[in-house]
Design a protein around this motif. Structure first.
Motif, PDB file in Angstrom:
ATOM      1  N   GLN A 176      87.666  95.770  22.391  1.00  0.00           N
ATOM      2  CA  GLN A 176      86.865  94.518  21.617  1.00  0.00           C
ATOM      3  C   GLN A 176      86.640  93.400  22.528  1.00  0.00           C
ATOM      4  O   GLN A 176      85.916  92.366  22.149  1.00  0.00           O
ATOM      5  N   GLU A 225      90.934 100.773  21.584  1.00  0.00           N
ATOM      6  CA  GLU A 225      89.762 100.259  21.073  1.00  0.00           C
ATOM      7  C   GLU A 225      89.876  98.662  20.807  1.00  0.00           C
ATOM      8  O   GLU A 225      88.683  97.793  20.734  1.00  0.00           O
ATOM      9  N   GLU A 226      91.090  98.135  20.316  1.00  0.00           N
ATOM     10  CA  GLU A 226      91.232  96.873  19.903  1.00  0.00           C
ATOM     11  C   GLU A 226      91.039  96.076  21.251  1.00  0.00           C
ATOM     12  O   GLU A 226      90.620  95.015  21.236  1.00  0.00           O
TER      13      GLU A 226
END
Length: 294
Positions: free
Chosen positions: A258, A254-255
């Motif tokens: 981004q 998920e990082e």
């Protein structure tokens, strides 16, 4: 042992190495994975720098490929190696690899030449340490009966799914022993890195559990250091470890998401959002250092 296959999808896939680059320097990450989106430098420039190798990296590449050939040979025959011919093969492969690649040490003027004989000696030393190890002889006693089921650096990139997220965890050597046990050996020619290597082996155990329904208690994971002597570090992975690992993969994925404007198509945000590392010492070892003017 049959691997599960997946249809192509453009969405990015987590791996230990990908996230490590992401953590280390976002700009380096951009050049590694999104070169075609760069408007400042050509794709050819970036790809050339990406392909630069180093002496330590090439030692590892050659050793891995020789081990692959060794184990594939062992699947076919247990006849003793002809040591002279084998040494000649190691030298020939080393020379071929070194002459067909551009080394960062040469490109960035850190060295005037690559000494093939020195690389050959390092490679030979690592390979001989494995051949003379108890583990190599143990393979004859405990694992050879099921050698047809060995997976030795399987084709592809080790694609798998971790809680439905795409991930890559490619093993060096996986093989069954007895009725239930599954061994994973991971070769290392460099220095020990306990945290990183334990994370890699947790990934391989998760991969084995997914593809072969192997129970964590039956997966025996070993980090195999080939220099300065052959040593093994076992990495025990429990069901709880696999759950924790999956959660970690989700957070790290998920990082990286981004930095995508369209996650499903893996299209990055603009280059300026991929910031340079503040640790400029790391730039001394980066293939892309000339692009950043550091």
């Amino acid at each position: 042992m049959k691997l599960k296959r997946f249809k192509y999808s453009p969405i990015l896939g987590w791996s230990v190495s990908r996230y490590e680059v992401f953590q280390t320097c976002k700009r380096r990450y951009f050049y590694n994975y999104y070169a075609k989106y760069d408007s400042e430098f050509t794709r050819e420039q970036i790809d050339f720098l990406k392909k630069l190798t180093t002496v330590p990296l090439e030692v590892g590449n050659i050793v891995h490929d020789i081990h692959k050939k060794l184990l594939e040979r062992l699947q076919k025959t247990t006849q003793t190696l002809d040591s002279k011919r084998f040494d000649e093969y190691i030298y020939k492969l080393t020379k071929e690899y070194c002459e067909n690649k551009t080394f960062a040490e040469i490109y960035y003027h850190q060295q005037t030449q690559i000494k093939i004989n020195e690389i050959y000696e390092q490679v030979r030393f690592c390979v001989q340490n494995f051949l003379q190890s108890e583990r190599f002889h143990w393979l004859f006693d405990k694992a050879i009966a099921r050698s047809s089921e060995w997976l030795v650096e399987p084709d592809g990139y080790g694609e798998t799914r971790i809680n439905d997220l795409k991930a890559y965890c490619k093993v060096d050597f996986l093989f069954p022993v007895g009725d239930d046990d599954c061994y994973i050996l991971d070769w290392k020619t460099g220095k020990p890195d306990k945290a990183k290597h334990a994370k890699q082996l947790a990934g391989y155990a998760t991969w084995a559990s997914y593809h072969f329904d192997a129970k964590p208690e039956n997966i025996k994971s070993l980090v195999c250091y080939l220099s300065p002597e052959y040593t093994e570090v076992p990495v025990t992975v429990t069901e709880a470890d696999i759950i924790h690992f999956a959660e970690q993969v989700k957070i790290e994925t998920e990082e990286m998401y981004q930095h995508c404007t369209f996650v499903q198509e893996n299209i990055p945000t603009i280059k300026s959002t991929f910031t340079l590392t503040e640790n400029t010492k790391l730039c001394e070892y980066c293939n892309f250092r000339e692009l950043c003017g550091r």
